[in-house]
Every structure is written in C-alpha cells, then in structure tokens.
Design a protein around this motif. Structure first.
Motif, PDB file in Angstrom:
ATOM      1  N   THR A  71       3.314   3.773  -3.643  1.00  0.00           N
ATOM      2  CA  THR A  71       2.337   4.525  -4.429  1.00  0.00           C
ATOM      3  C   THR A  71       2.767   4.775  -5.872  1.00  0.00           C
ATOM      4  OG1 THR A  71       3.304   6.562  -3.524  1.00  0.00           O
ATOM      5  CG2 THR A  71       1.353   5.674  -2.414  1.00  0.00           C
ATOM      6  N   LYS A 112       0.818  -1.208   0.000  1.00  0.00           N
ATOM      7  CA  LYS A 112       0.000   0.000   0.000  1.00  0.00           C
ATOM      8  C   LYS A 112       0.856   1.263   0.000  1.00  0.00           C
ATOM      9  CE  LYS A 112      -4.074   1.971   2.264  1.00  0.00           C
ATOM     10  NZ  LYS A 112      -5.091   1.776   3.315  1.00  0.00           N
ATOM     11  N   SER A 138      -8.039  -2.721  -0.479  1.00  0.00           N
ATOM     12  CA  SER A 138      -7.806  -1.363   0.010  1.00  0.00           C
ATOM     13  C   SER A 138      -6.468  -0.829  -0.478  1.00  0.00           C
ATOM     14  CB  SER A 138      -7.859  -1.353   1.538  1.00  0.00           C
ATOM     15  OG  SER A 138      -7.501  -0.087   2.049  1.00  0.00           O
ATOM     16  N   ALA A 139      -5.460  -1.707  -0.462  1.00  0.00           N
ATOM     17  CA  ALA A 139      -4.127  -1.296  -0.906  1.00  0.00           C
ATOM     18  C   ALA A 139      -4.131  -0.942  -2.389  1.00  0.00           C
ATOM     19  CB  ALA A 139      -3.119  -2.409  -0.630  1.00  0.00           C
ATOM     20  N   SER A 197      -6.551   0.113  -4.225  1.00  0.00           N
ATOM     21  CA  SER A 197      -7.305   1.348  -4.480  1.00  0.00           C
ATOM     22  C   SER A 197      -6.438   2.586  -4.308  1.00  0.00           C
ATOM     23  CB  SER A 197      -8.513   1.420  -3.546  1.00  0.00           C
ATOM     24  OG  SER A 197      -9.401   0.347  -3.784  1.00  0.00           O
ATOM     25  N   SER A 198      -5.360   2.471  -3.559  1.00  0.00           N
ATOM     26  CA  SER A 198      -4.481   3.626  -3.315  1.00  0.00           C
ATOM     27  C   SER A 198      -3.360   3.744  -4.332  1.00  0.00           C
ATOM     28  CB  SER A 198      -3.885   3.533  -1.909  1.00  0.00           C
ATOM     29  OG  SER A 198      -2.989   2.442  -1.819  1.00  0.00           O
ATOM     30  N   SER A 225      -2.631   4.692  -7.553  1.00  0.00           N
ATOM     31  CA  SER A 225      -3.248   5.431  -8.660  1.00  0.00           C
ATOM     32  C   SER A 225      -2.484   5.300  -9.979  1.00  0.00           C
ATOM     33  CB  SER A 225      -3.379   6.911  -8.288  1.00  0.00           C
ATOM     34  OG  SER A 225      -2.107   7.471  -8.003  1.00  0.00           O
TER      35      SER A 225
END
Length: 660
Positions: A418, A415, A438-439, A441-442, A444
């Motif tokens: 990035t 996560k 969740s990871a 989704s971060s 990008s």
C-alpha cells in the motif's frame, strides 16, 4: 553553454584557423577542458595569446598538465580561487554529495537515479525527494553539469558529470579528507589507510596483494567497480560495506555473489547491466539493511524466496523495463511449473564438467536457457517473479518490473504494498486484468504506473473504476481500441506515454487527452498502421510543454496543429521511420522553442562486433543493411527537414530545428 560564450568560441576558432591552422586541434582540446566555464576560457585564452611562440606541442602540453598549471602557475590562480570559493560556499549537506562525485571516471555521465539512491544509502539524503533536490541544487550552483535531459522526464535532467577543472577540486578535497580513493593506472601504491569510498578503474591491473596493501579494507564503506570484474574485489574484510555498485561490470557471474549475504550492513546493491547474472543466492535475505536493489538489465527471472526478509527495502528495479515490445510466451502459471520440473530433471542428469568457470547452479541455468529459450526469454526480457510474502515489504516505494503472467498470486502481493509510489508491470492480459485493476485501486500513494503487454491491452484495464488520484506519470504499452474510461479522471497526470496503442489520430482519444488539465508531457509511439490526419485541435492541451512523436513504418498524410492549439508547447520531437509525413501549423505554435528531428531505420541500434566469427559476420551484415537504409532515407529526411524549416521560419519565436 551560454549562447554568448558559444559565439565567442566560434569567432575564436575561425580566427585561429586562419592564422595558426596547426593550433586548431589542441585548442579544441583545451576548450573541451574549459567546458563552457567563461572564467577558465578567458584566463587560459589570454595566457595562450600572450605567449611569444605559439606551437601545437606547447598547447598540447598545457592541455595534458592543466591541473598542475592551475596549482603552480600564478596566472591561473584566479581560476582556482574562484572555483574553491564556489566549493567553500556550499552548505554542509551538499559538500559530501559533491565530493562523492569524484568516485566516477573523467567524462563519465552519471545517472541521477544512481546518485540519488547511493546518497540515500550513505546517509547524505533522507529519501529520493531530498536526493533529487540536492542534485538540482548542485546543478543550479554550477558544481555539476547536466548532460542529458530526457524528452519525457518530469524531473528534467537525467544525468550529469563534473567539469574537468571542478573535478580536480573534488578529487583533491576528497583525498585530503580520506573520503575517496581511486585505484587506477599510475596511482600511488602507498598505503592510503582509512578511506571510506573505493573506486576501481577499468585500467587498473593490480592484484589482491596490491589491493590489500594500498587501502585498509575494513574501513571501506562503498565499493564501485568500473570495467572487468576480479573475484578478489570483494573481501571478507569489508564487513561494514554499505554500497556495492557493480553496474555494467564485465565478467561478473553468479558464483561470484555466493557470499553476498555476509555484507550485513549493505544498503545499496546494483548489478544493473550485468548480463551474465541469472539469479541471486538465497543469502541475499541476510541483507536486512538493504534499501536499494537494482538488477535491471540482468538475466534474473525470479527473486529468491528470502527476499521477503528485506524489511527495509524501498527501491527494487528489475527486468528489462526498456519499453521494448516484448512478446509473452506463456499465460498460465501451471505451464511454467510443469516446465520447471522438466528443467530440474534434465539439468541434474547432465555432465557439466566441461563448463569451465561456471558454478553448478550457474551451469544449470545456462543449460535451461539453451533447452527452453522461448520460456526463459519470455520472463527475463521483461519482468521478474516476486515471491509469495512480498506484501510484507511495507517500506517498498518502487517496484519495477514485475511479470503478472506468473499467476494471480503476484497481483495479491502487489495489492498488499500500500505504500508503493512507482509500479511497473508486464504480461497483463484479460484473465489477470480485473484483479490487477482492483489492486491498483487500493494503492492510494501511487504516483507512477507503467503497464506493458505484448498481447495488447484491450479489455485489460477496463475494470478500474477509480484510478489513484495522485497518479502523475502513466505509460501504457500495447494495442488499444479505446482509452480506458478512468483516464479521464486523472486530473493530476503530468506525463503520459502511449506505445503501440494505435490510437494516434483517433479524434476521441485526442479530445480526452487534450482535456487533462495538468498534462505537460505527451509521448505517442506507434508502428505499422495508417493515419490520414493526426490533428491537434484548438483549445486542447493547454498545459502541454513537450510532445514526443515516434512513428515507424507508418502511413501518415498530415500532422496538423490548429491555431491556438498547445499554447505552451516548447519542445517537439519527431522520430520518423519509413514514412513520409506532411506538417501543417508549426508557425502557429505560440511558445515553441525547439524541434528535434530524426529519421531512423527500422533496424534500430548499431550491431556490436564479436570475437566469435559468425556473430561478427552477422554484425557486419546488419551494419551494412543499416547503412544502406540510412542512405535510402536521406532524401526523405532532407524533404521533411526543409518543410519543417520553412514553417518554423514563419514562427515569430524563431525556434531551433535540430536534426539528429
């Protein structure tokens, strides 16, 4: 090869066989050297035709000394002149990339991935995108020959090689500029001084003294080894080495890498395919300039803690990552930790004096593999454990493959990365699935995602409410009851592969996938269940250009293409196992150019014989079983081929059917 040139080949070979049958074989050797280059074919063919005597011995002699003839024979001067003009016309940034190709052996397929990362390390390309662009420019200029085009590749060509005649220019020019020297059988032992790139061929049998007397080791910037490893290949004099490429090297073992951390300028390290490597030393943390670390296809299950010091690391390839359906042997990190304590106690109490040729740590790991094969196999055959603190590697762009079953801490590390563009994981389950979603989704910047699970993907990916909007490539391996909802929103998705999902033939799934507006490549790989009809409906898959169907031990009654379905489909590949399938509507495909068919045995691959008597016997047994299976499948293959050919003959495009 150009179709017109191929036709000339065929006519020439037919005429030759009728008039001079003894010349057919040497002619094929010469044509192979020409490798589709029309200028070379015409010039050399004309020269041979003008010779008063036509003997096989003379033609073989020409084939063996064609490089000398190009230099000495005035009739061949036009070939070399044109090829040299092609080289001289290259922009400066492509000349270095082209000359770099002389490192690799004759007829060797060189992967695009390998070249790209090496060019980056050498400073020839700024990043992967730039390296890929240079690769395609060389292809377009016919300076390198594309040799393999992956069915499911966004980038197109996956590998290349040099035309034999162009390779001669590459070798000559690179040696003249002291750029590349190849240690091989018969090479000059005179001192070659300040060469930048050293390649050691598999047929070189020299010793350490000869190596040190031939090249100035302190000037070497890249070392590439083909064939068997010898410990003196890495010298403490190679202080400025940037590239160490040991891909596929035989006999390389852990203790040979103990001092790897002394190569402080190393930017590229590849141990890919070195099956006897089981761990990296802690000293790898000293490689602060390292950009590419490739340990795919090794036995490495855990990266050392010191890896987090590699602040410039951009590309990390690990695990098998082959797409095989691995079985997860564990689900709790606590179980692994407990087992590791047992391993340490067990190994430290053993007498390892009989394990000749192994370092102590290497021997420990070997014993661990023998004592607890299921646990070791569950990790090594799939992904690796990354250490706590990996999130600090902010330069990381590619991370493949990581095993999530080590615990939730692994997901927290992912996560924090990035800047990731490509991610591959294995071992996802219902427990760690929500955290993984969740990871993701971060992230990008994520463009490529591969998720594999031997226990199935049901309920593992449903917690992702917003998928990365830049995602272009997605591979899911594992059974699914239905597609995750977020896949509907992947409007930038170009490539999708579903392995063992059991969603083939699911009407709702096909409608969802068919509405993805940019989907160009679709792979459906399934095994061992029944489908009545796999139907591709009218109005769906408008952008699809490649459809890859791989079915083993399946019951499929019909694969149907409706009118105006897949209007842009150009390539259809069919890999079929123990199943009989009927096809309908191939004549309706508006843009189809090629269909590839292969009927395979359930036993994939050809067993390699071993010096060990038992293994050799087992290999022969498997080989015989496969041969019997091939014979059994032949009538089915003929039936499918005839049916496909009949439909394709009615297609206005007259597509080609290739049986592999």
């Amino acid at each position: 090869m150009d179709p017109a040139v191929r036709m000339v080949f065929k006519n020439m070979t037919t005429d030759l066989a009728e008039q001079y049958p003894a010349l057919v074989e040497p002619a094929k050797l010469i044509l192979k050297k020409c490798n589709g280059l029309p200028l070379a074919i015409v010039t050399i063919g004309g020269f041979l035709a003008d010779q008063p005597t036509k003997t096989a011995a003379e033609w073989r002699k020409l084939n063996e000394h064609i490089s000398v003839e190009l230099d000495m024979n005035p009739k061949f001067e036009v070939i070399k002149t044109v090829l040299m003009k092609s080289y001289d016309g290259l922009p400066y940034y492509l000349k270095s990339c082209f000359l770099y190709m002389s490192i690799f052996p004759e007829d060797r397929n060189v992967s695009r991935r390998r070249l790209a990362y090496r060019w980056i390390a050498e400073g020839y390309a700024r990043d992967k995108a730039t390296a890929d662009r240079y690769f395609m420019e060389l292809v377009e200029r016919s300076m390198i020959l594309p040799t393999q085009q992956s069915v499911c590749s966004i980038q197109g060509f996956d590998s290349c090689q040099l035309h034999d005649l162009i390779r001669d220019i590459s070798i000559a020019e690179s040696m003249e500029e002291n750029l590349v020297f190849r240690l091989e059988e018969g090479c000059s032992s005179n001192t070659h001084g300040a060469v930048r790139h050293l390649a050691i061929s598999s047929n070189w049998e020299g010793d350490e003294r000869e190596l040190e007397s031939t090249v100035e080791l302190s000037r070497i910037r890249s070392l590439t080894v083909f064939g068997k490893w010898k410990p003196f290949y890495i010298s403490d004099k190679m202080r400025f080495l940037r590239v160490l490429d040991l891909e596929g090297t035989e006999g390389l073992r852990n203790h040979h890498l103990e001092h790897i951390g002394e190569l402080l300028h190393l930017r590229f390290l590849s141990l890919r395919g070195c099956h006897e490597i089981f761990y990296l030393p802690d000293s790898v943390g000293n490689l602060r300039q390292l950009e590419t670390l490739d340990i795919k296809g090794t036995g490495i299950a855990m990266l050392p803690r010191t890896t987090i010091k590699l602040s410039k690391l951009c590309y990390l390839h690990a695990g098998s990552g082959s797409g095989d359906n691995e079985k997860t042997y564990f689900s709790k990190c606590e179980d692994i930790c407990e087992m590791q304590r047992d391993l340490c106690v067990g190994c430290c109490s053993l007498d390892l004096s009989d394990l000749d040729g192994f370092g102590r740590c290497e021997a420990f790991h070997l014993v661990c593999c023998l004592m607890y094969p299921n646990i070791i196999r569950g990790i090594e055959d799939s992904g690796v454990k990354v250490p706590r603190g990996t999130r600090k590697l902010k330069a990381l762009r590619t991370l493949r493959y990581v095993h999530l079953a080590w615990g939730i801490a692994i997901i927290k590390e992912i996560k924090g990365l990035t800047g990731l563009q490509k991610l591959g994981v294995v071992g996802i389950n219902k427990k760690n699935g929500p955290g993984f979603c969740s990871a993701i989704s971060s992230l990008s910047h994520l463009e490529s995602l591969s998720v594999r699970s031997g226990d199935g993907l049901n309920g593992c990916l449903d917690g992702m409410y917003t998928a990365p909007e830049n995602l272009q490539s997605l591979k899911l391996s594992g059974s699914l009851e239905k597609l995750p909802e977020w896949i509907k929103g992947l409007q930038n998705l170009v490539k999708l592969r579903l392995e063992l999902s059991k969603l083939s033939g699911n009407l709702e799934t096909m409608q969802v996938l068919g509405k993805l507006q940019n989907l160009s490549i679709l792979g459906l790989w399934d095994d061992g269940f029944k489908i009545d009809v796999l139907r591709f409906q009218t109005g769906l898959f408008r952008r699809l250009m490649v459809l890859d169907l791989f079915y083993s031990r399946m019951e499929i009654k019909l694969v149907e293409f409706e009118e105006e379905s897949m209007p842009n489909l150009e390539l259809l590949t069919l890999s079929l196992g123990d199943t009989e399938i009927a096809f309908s509507g191939l004549e309706l495909l508006q843009s189809i150019k090629e269909v590839r068919l292969s009927v395979h045995s359930y036993l994939f691959g050809t067993p390699k014989s071993s010096k060990n008597g038992g293994n050799e016997k087992m290999g022969k047994t498997l080989y015989e079983m496969m041969k019997r299976e091939e014979e059994r499948n032949k009538p089915m293959q003929d039936k499918v081929r005839q049916e496909l050919q009949a439909q394709l003959d009615r297609n206005k495009n007259r597509p080609v059917l290739k049986v592999q």
